[in-house]
Design an enzyme around this catalytic site. Structure first.
Site, PDB file in Angstrom:
ATOM      1  N   SER A   1     -31.141   5.678  30.212  1.00 52.23           N
ATOM      2  CA  SER A   1     -31.366   4.793  29.070  1.00 52.23           C
ATOM      3  C   SER A   1     -31.740   5.638  27.866  1.00 52.23           C
ATOM      4  CB  SER A   1     -32.477   3.792  29.372  1.00 52.23           C
ATOM      5  OG  SER A   1     -32.647   2.900  28.281  1.00 52.23           O
ATOM      6  N   GLU A   2     -31.143   5.344  26.712  1.00 51.90           N
ATOM      7  CA  GLU A   2     -31.319   6.239  25.563  1.00 51.90           C
ATOM      8  C   GLU A   2     -32.728   6.233  24.989  1.00 51.90           C
ATOM      9  OE1 GLU A   2     -28.713   2.808  23.825  1.00 51.90           O
ATOM     10  OE2 GLU A   2     -29.085   3.745  25.752  1.00 51.90           O
TER      11      GLU A   2
END
Length: 214
Positions: A50-51
């Protein structure tokens, strides 16, 4: 077309989850793609990124498991798989820009037959911040798949010869999963890899504004 035909939204996400190879590092875009994390069984090693700074993201928690400090990029509560790592989002984008993601799965408004992607919004009421991290993901991941409905709510094709909406990135989409079919982007055409239950090739062709081949 039979209104009962095709994949529902959960089945669309399941179809993507089935195709992700063992050992891949995968980023999931906001919206429908986030469901994929819940649909890969725990005995398979798919590493979700997840960024906002997670590597080894797990499925959504049960109500008694919710940690308000542990969320994905869409602000949804998530869990961690054994061995997961947490880090600054700048390091997360270094991973993306460095080509360390095997796959990114994004939603889209339009995909063109040459792989152009249009998936960002300027709606000030929308929860997502315009293009967000999609530009980096689209060009940084080794592969980009799109998960979306085949047509708009008004019945207009989302698979087109040329995007009418502003591009997120040109020529990046390799595969598209819709409620009607799984299609590969190749030679400025959409090649059908799989049809949803009850859906025919002709129906997919009629609902696509670009060449579709089997």
């Amino acid at each position: 077309m039979n209104p009962q035909a095709g994949f529902d939204r959960r089945a669309m996400a399941q179809r993507v989850a089935r195709d992700i190879p063992e050992g891949w590092v995968v980023n999931l875009g906001i919206g429908l793609p986030t469901q994929i994390c819940d649909l890969v069984s725990a005995d398979r090693e798919v590493i979700f990124h997840s960024e906002n700074g997670i590597l080894g993201m797990g499925p959504q928690p049960t109500p008694d498991q919710v940690d308000p400090w542990l969320v994905n990029a869409g602000k949804q509560a998530v869990t961690l798989r054994p061995g997961a790592s947490l880090f600054h989002h700048a390091d997360s984008f270094t991973m993306i820009r460095g080509g360390h993601l095997d796959l990114c799965v994004l939603g889209a408004f339009e995909v063109a037959s040459n792989g152009d992607l249009a998936n960002w919004t300027t709606d000030s009421n929308d929860k997502t911040p315009a293009v967000g991290g999609a530009m980096d993901l689209a060009v940084g991941a080794r592969r980009l798949w799109v998960l979306m409905e085949h047509v708009t709510k008004k019945g207009q094709p989302r698979l087109v010869e040329r995007c009418a909406l502003p591009l997120t990135a040109p020529g990046v989409v390799k595969r598209v999963y819709t409620n009607l079919a799984v299609l590969e982007v190749i030679d400025r055409k959409f090649k059908v890899l799989d049809l949803a239950p009850g859906v025919t090739l002709k129906e997919v062709q009629n609902l696509t504004a670009a060449p579709v081949v089997s």
